[in-house]
Design an enzyme around this catalytic site. Structure first.
Site, short mmCIF file in Angstrom:
data_model
loop_
_atom_site.label_atom_id
_atom_site.label_comp_id
_atom_site.label_asym_id
_atom_site.label_seq_id
_atom_site.Cartn_x
_atom_site.Cartn_y
_atom_site.Cartn_z
N ASP A 192 0.85 -1.19 0.00
CA ASP A 192 0.00 0.00 0.00
C ASP A 192 0.90 1.25 0.00
O ASP A 192 1.76 1.39 -0.86
CB ASP A 192 -0.95 -0.04 1.21
CG ASP A 192 -1.99 1.06 1.21
OD1 ASP A 192 -3.00 0.92 0.50
OD2 ASP A 192 -1.79 2.07 1.92
N TYR A 322 -1.84 11.97 2.55
CA TYR A 322 -2.45 11.84 1.23
C TYR A 322 -2.46 13.20 0.51
O TYR A 322 -2.24 13.27 -0.70
CB TYR A 322 -3.88 11.30 1.35
CG TYR A 322 -3.94 9.80 1.42
CD1 TYR A 322 -4.33 9.05 0.32
CD2 TYR A 322 -3.58 9.13 2.59
CE1 TYR A 322 -4.38 7.66 0.39
CE2 TYR A 322 -3.62 7.75 2.66
CZ TYR A 322 -4.02 7.02 1.56
OH TYR A 322 -4.05 5.65 1.62
N HIS A 374 -5.52 -7.33 -0.16
CA HIS A 374 -4.71 -6.13 0.00
C HIS A 374 -3.86 -6.16 1.27
O HIS A 374 -2.72 -5.71 1.27
CB HIS A 374 -5.64 -4.92 0.00
CG HIS A 374 -4.95 -3.61 0.08
ND1 HIS A 374 -4.46 -2.94 -1.03
CD2 HIS A 374 -4.66 -2.80 1.13
CE1 HIS A 374 -3.91 -1.80 -0.66
NE2 HIS A 374 -4.02 -1.69 0.65
#
Length: 397
Positions: A192, A322, A374
């Site tokens: 990730d 982010y 994931h």
């Protein structure tokens, strides 16, 4: 250092000392969590709807009741504190990390990097197989000394003290951490967000990084018509799935990447909101064979991960990373192909396409798995550990 120290002002200059760390969440924080959960104002589910509109209240309320009742944070805290933990200040921010050395003197140093919404909790089931392969039926030559940091701005590293924490800056800080620990040659593994940072560490210190192993690696189309024409049917399906994911499941990324401070107010004030924000990903990103999040990942392990964000007050800080990624020109600028040997592990929900990865990474190993999603370190630690060992075995032979 305890959680109550998290909001203290950070030093203006680096203190290079590596200090022991122990997790000690104040009882008042546990009591506050339970009280807030008990006072949650629940939104009703619309008739005939399920997970397609987000986390159903019918599911979330039961999970929140368990979190505020039967779930035992102190037992999880004790388990984490059984591992050697440290903290140091790098580039003006604290970096917390687990440092678990193998009993094998010739073990290979390896850094493991979590992503969002992850934490060091992701890697608990990898520690034994990687540090003590013999005790887990393996070969002593596959042993690793593990360094497992809480990414700057995440978990026990605490909220970031300033802006500008791009993936490149984080990679530089973690490269410095390995240098402080005296590791001149080491590997890096990440998934990730960690799959963005691990290759950047290789680029920052190619003479030190033996190899990079990544799962949940995001690969972007090159824009070359020849590459697009050469895609196999399976690769086209994977690219289409990535586009559908962006259209239907990428709202969290747009919010955190554009208005992190707005969502931070909600996440730091409402534990039920924080729980929903994270558990949605354990439903959508895990192996499709799992109907509910706890069918893929142990329920207590999920809640420990959520609790780390809640008690450290880092949901907003993590969201801000982010924003930095979205607004970092170097993130999206064309890059020369890395020289560091790279392995890519592709699990059931990953969208990685090799021909795109090959353009920017020196891919020497490509593995695809039919089990695990994931959160590979949580869902299929046996497969991930084996792939890590096999990759570095080839590099060290």
């Amino acid at each position: 250092m305890t959680n109550s120290d998290m909001t203290a002002p950070r030093p203006a200059s680096d203190d290079t000392e590596i200090r022991p760390y122990r997790i000690e969440i104040p009882q008042d924080d546990l009591d506050d969590l339970r009280e807030r959960l008990a006072r949650t104002r629940w939104t009703p589910d619309l008739p005939g709807t399920g997970w397609e509109r987000g986390v159903p209240t019918s599911y979330l309320r039961g999970l929140a009741d368990y979190w505020g009742g039967e779930y035992d944070w102190r037992a999880q805290e004790k388990a984490l504190n059984a591992l050697p933990q440290f903290i140091t200040t790098i580039d003006g921010t604290d970096v917390h990390f687990l440092h678990v050395r193998s009993a094998e003197p010739n073990a290979t140093p390896l850094m493991l990097l979590h992503g969002w919404p992850g934490s060091v909790v992701e890697f608990l089931d990898l520690i034994g197989p990687l540090t003590d392969p013999v005790g887990h039926g393996g070969d002593r030559a596959d042993a690793f000394h593990l360094v497992i940091p809480s990414l700057p701005g995440y978990g026990f590293s605490g909220p970031l003290p300033d802006t500008g924490w791009t993936d490149g800056r984080t990679a530089a800080a973690l490269t410095e951490l390995m240098a402080r620990l005296g590791y001149d040659r080491y590997g890096v593994q990440g998934g990730d967000v960690g799959a963005f940072i691990a290759p950047l560490m290789g680029r920052a210190a190619p003479e030190r990084v033996i190899g990079v192993h990544a799962n949940a690696l995001v690969t972007f189309p090159t824009g070359d018509p020849a590459d697009m024409a050469a895609l196999t049917g399976a690769e086209r399906d994977r690219l289409a799935a990535m586009k559908e994911w962006q259209d239907r499941s990428g709202a969290y990324m747009q919010i955190q990447g554009t208005r992190p401070q707005t969502i931070a107010h909600a996440l730091l004030d409402s534990p039920a909101g924080q729980l929903a924000w994270i558990v949605e990903k354990f439903r959508e990103w895990t192996d499709p064979a799992a109907e509910l999040p706890e069918d893929a990942v142990d329920r207590d392990r999920i809640l420990t991960d959520v609790s780390v964000y809640w008690f450290t007050r880092t949901a907003g800080s993590a969201a801000h990373t982010y924003y930095e990624r979205f607004n970092d020109p170097s993130m999206w600028a064309p890059k020369e192909r890395s020289t560091v040997p790279t392995a890519v592990a592709v699990f059931t929900t990953d969208f990685s396409i090799r021909r795109f990865a090959d353009k920017v990474h020196n891919v020497v190993r490509w593995s695809e798995f039919e089990r695990g999603g994931h959160f590979a370190a949580l869902e299929a630690p046996d497969l991930l550990a084996a792939d890590i060992k096999e990759f570095f075995r080839t590099l060290l032979a």
